[in-house]
Design a protein around this motif. Structure first.
Motif, PDB file in Angstrom:
ATOM      1  N   GLU A 124       0.828  -1.203   0.000  1.00 33.81           N
ATOM      2  CA  GLU A 124       0.000   0.000   0.000  1.00 33.81           C
ATOM      3  C   GLU A 124       0.864   1.256   0.000  1.00 33.81           C
ATOM      4  O   GLU A 124       0.532   2.256  -0.650  1.00 33.81           O
ATOM      5  CB  GLU A 124      -0.923   0.002   1.226  1.00 33.81           C
ATOM      6  N   ASN A 125       1.998   1.201   0.741  1.00 35.77           N
ATOM      7  CA  ASN A 125       2.898   2.359   0.759  1.00 35.77           C
ATOM      8  C   ASN A 125       3.505   2.618  -0.611  1.00 35.77           C
ATOM      9  O   ASN A 125       3.689   3.769  -1.018  1.00 35.77           O
ATOM     10  CB  ASN A 125       4.014   2.147   1.789  1.00 35.77           C
ATOM     11  N   VAL A 165       2.781  11.283  -8.405  1.00 33.08           N
ATOM     12  CA  VAL A 165       1.940  11.845  -9.465  1.00 33.08           C
ATOM     13  C   VAL A 165       1.336  13.165  -9.017  1.00 33.08           C
ATOM     14  O   VAL A 165       1.338  14.168  -9.752  1.00 33.08           O
ATOM     15  CB  VAL A 165       0.838  10.838  -9.856  1.00 33.08           C
ATOM     16  N   GLN A 166       0.806  13.184  -7.779  1.00 34.98           N
ATOM     17  CA  GLN A 166       0.206  14.415  -7.271  1.00 34.98           C
ATOM     18  C   GLN A 166       1.234  15.529  -7.129  1.00 34.98           C
ATOM     19  O   GLN A 166       0.958  16.691  -7.439  1.00 34.98           O
ATOM     20  CB  GLN A 166      -0.469  14.146  -5.926  1.00 34.98           C
ATOM     21  N   ALA A 167       2.451  15.154  -6.653  1.00 33.49           N
ATOM     22  CA  ALA A 167       3.505  16.171  -6.511  1.00 33.49           C
ATOM     23  C   ALA A 167       3.909  16.719  -7.877  1.00 33.49           C
ATOM     24  O   ALA A 167       4.147  17.925  -8.031  1.00 33.49           O
ATOM     25  CB  ALA A 167       4.711  15.566  -5.802  1.00 33.49           C
ATOM     26  N   ARG A 168       3.976  15.812  -8.864  1.00 31.68           N
ATOM     27  CA  ARG A 168       4.328  16.266 -10.209  1.00 31.68           C
ATOM     28  C   ARG A 168       3.260  17.219 -10.755  1.00 31.68           C
ATOM     29  O   ARG A 168       3.564  18.273 -11.325  1.00 31.68           O
ATOM     30  CB  ARG A 168       4.483  15.053 -11.133  1.00 31.68           C
ATOM     31  N   GLU A 169       1.982  16.827 -10.545  1.00 30.49           N
ATOM     32  CA  GLU A 169       0.906  17.689 -11.017  1.00 30.49           C
ATOM     33  C   GLU A 169       0.899  19.023 -10.268  1.00 30.49           C
ATOM     34  O   GLU A 169       0.673  20.077 -10.867  1.00 30.49           O
ATOM     35  CB  GLU A 169      -0.432  16.972 -10.842  1.00 30.49           C
ATOM     36  N   ALA A 170       1.150  18.959  -8.933  1.00 33.23           N
ATOM     37  CA  ALA A 170       1.194  20.197  -8.160  1.00 33.23           C
ATOM     38  C   ALA A 170       2.350  21.079  -8.606  1.00 33.23           C
ATOM     39  O   ALA A 170       2.228  22.312  -8.688  1.00 33.23           O
ATOM     40  CB  ALA A 170       1.313  19.879  -6.665  1.00 33.23           C
ATOM     41  N   GLY A 171       3.500  20.438  -8.907  1.00 33.88           N
ATOM     42  CA  GLY A 171       4.647  21.215  -9.383  1.00 33.88           C
ATOM     43  C   GLY A 171       4.361  21.882 -10.713  1.00 33.88           C
ATOM     44  O   GLY A 171       4.726  23.039 -10.934  1.00 33.88           O
ATOM     45  N   ALA A 202       3.619   6.098  -5.173  1.00 36.28           N
ATOM     46  CA  ALA A 202       3.437   6.392  -6.600  1.00 36.28           C
ATOM     47  C   ALA A 202       2.365   7.456  -6.802  1.00 36.28           C
ATOM     48  O   ALA A 202       2.520   8.369  -7.629  1.00 36.28           O
ATOM     49  CB  ALA A 202       3.068   5.109  -7.344  1.00 36.28           C
ATOM     50  N   GLN A 203       1.279   7.344  -6.018  1.00 34.69           N
ATOM     51  CA  GLN A 203       0.217   8.343  -6.135  1.00 34.69           C
ATOM     52  C   GLN A 203       0.704   9.718  -5.707  1.00 34.69           C
ATOM     53  O   GLN A 203       0.386  10.737  -6.342  1.00 34.69           O
ATOM     54  CB  GLN A 203      -0.976   7.909  -5.274  1.00 34.69           C
ATOM     55  N   LEU A 204       1.495   9.753  -4.628  1.00 29.98           N
ATOM     56  CA  LEU A 204       2.019  11.035  -4.159  1.00 29.98           C
ATOM     57  C   LEU A 204       2.972  11.650  -5.177  1.00 29.98           C
ATOM     58  O   LEU A 204       3.008  12.868  -5.356  1.00 29.98           O
ATOM     59  CB  LEU A 204       2.726  10.850  -2.818  1.00 29.98           C
TER      60      LEU A 204
END
Length: 419
Positions: free
Chosen positions: A196-197, A206-212, A202-204
């Motif tokens: 799960e981690n 993606v989210q960090a990339r999108e946020a960046g 991986a989800q984080l």
């Protein structure tokens, strides 16, 4: 149960199934070798018949017993008949006690009921074994009876000690099995958590990339707004002044200003393409860049501006300097577009671990709690300044009141330039 425990249990089961044949064979061979212990022909015939009966009993039980698991009444009958045959054989020849010993090993697997009842089986076997050890039955003297009683007591003491040790070992085995099972469950849960981690990581990402990407877009938009857009606004204002004045000298002056703004905006655009750092900071530190920007703005707008510098000047990190310069430029642009101010004060203060920038005007002011007015120009205004300050762990506050001017204050950490 572990693999080792399973293997041991398999070996014990093999011994319980085949052991009686082996012990019966050993007892028969020894009894035949010591034929003088059964001198009469009738006793030998009886022993032979009992050996055959024991062999048939083992064969029948071997076929029927494989379908049974755990103590059953049939198992108790088999155990009793086997003991009786062993007792009779030992009565005829003491060496047949080897066959009677079998009862020590499978009483708990064959006899149903509580442990006290199960112990009757090994005790009955100990009677046969002690009788054999005392010289064989029947006893012919008081001394032999005394020896039998002592041997019976010794055998049962040994049985009790071995039984307790076996019970403790079984308890430890059960505890180990429970600990291993719990460890396996824990490992399974840990593996699930790790999986799960990995998915969460991986989800984080993606989210960090999108946020960046989103943050960089906002930054680029703010950079364009603070440089090219403001420059074009100034150029339009100068060109409008050229159109509205009949004096060629004044018109020429406005044209020169428009050209200067165009060159400055072009430099800002080129610099933004390279690293988004303001051109004004290429050769000057923040105080000098602010002073020049303030003077240029005052010259363009004709508004009185006073620049004040307090504290010990530090060589700031480029990102901090660029942020404060952009905030100043946006605050001055707002003062000229919306405030109709006649005086503006810009104060840069170095205060230990932080730097503060204050831009105050005496314009018309506004209500900070009111919803922002949408002008359709796409400007960033106060939200853009606040986002710039927060990007470098700073803050921006605005104090204003209709008719009493506006004060914009930015506070950012004092981060020195990396040398």
């Amino acid at each position: 149960m572990t693999v080792a425990d399973t293997d041991i249990e398999r070996r014990w089961e093999l011994f319980r199934r085949r052991g009686p044949y082996g012990l019966l064979g050993i007892a028969t061979i020894l009894s035949a070798a010591a034929g003088e212990l059964t001198p009469s022909t009738s006793e030998r015939k009886a022993a032979a018949l009992l050996v055959i009966a024991a062999l048939v009993l083992q064969l029948c039980w071997g076929r029927a017993g494989r379908t049974r698991t755990g103590p059953t009444p049939a198992g108790a009958v088999y155990y009793t008949v086997r003991w009786a045959i062993g007792f009779a054989l030992t009565w005829l020849n003491p060496f047949f006690a080897f066959y009677a010993v079998t009862g020590y090993f499978d009483a708990d697997k064959l006899l149903p009921g509580p442990k006290r009842r199960v112990r009757i089986g090994p005790f009955a076997c100990s009677v046969v074994v002690a009788g054999s050890q005392a010289g064989g039955m029947p006893f012919r003297s008081t001394a032999q009876w005394a020896v039998f009683a002592g041997l019976l007591l010794a055998n049962n003491v040994l049985l009790t000690v071995v039984g307790n040790l076996s019970a403790q070992e079984e308890e430890r085995s059960r505890a180990r099995a429970a600990a291993i099972s719990e460890l396996e469950r824990t490992n399974a849960a840990l593996q699930q958590a790790l999986d799960e981690n990995v998915a969460l990581h991986a989800q984080l990402l993606v989210q960090a990339r999108e946020a960046g990407i989103a943050d960089e877009r906002r930054r680029l938009a703010a950079e364009i707004h603070d440089t090219i857009a403001q420059g074009l606004t100034g150029i339009i204002a100068q060109l409008q002044a050229v159109v509205s004045t009949p004096d060629p000298a004044v018109a020429h002056e406005h044209v020169n200003r428009a050209a200067d703004l165009a060159r400055h905006s072009l430099g800002e655009a080129r610099r933004s393409v390279r690293n988004l750092a303001p051109v004004a900071l290429d050769h000057d530190g923040l105080p000098e860049a602010l002073r020049k920007s303030v003077d240029q703005w005052a010259e363009r707008t004709g508004t009185g501006v006073e620049f004040t510098l307090t504290g010990t000047v530090e060589d700031l990190h480029a990102e901090v300097s660029a942020t404060l310069l952009r905030i100043t430029q946006e605050a001055l642009a707002n003062a000229s577009r919306h405030a109709s101010a006649s005086r503006v004060g810009v104060t840069l203060s170095f205060m230990g671990d932080e730097v503060t920038l204050d831009v105050c005007d005496d314009g018309r002011g506004f209500d900070p709690s009111a919803p922002p007015r949408r002008t359709g120009t796409g400007g960033f205004g106060l939200d853009g300044m606040r986002a710039r300050a927060e990007r470098i762990a700073g803050s921006l506050t605005v104090e204003s009141e209709p008719g009493y001017g506006t004060a914009v204050s930015a506070r950012v950490p004092l981060v020195r330039h990396d040398r």
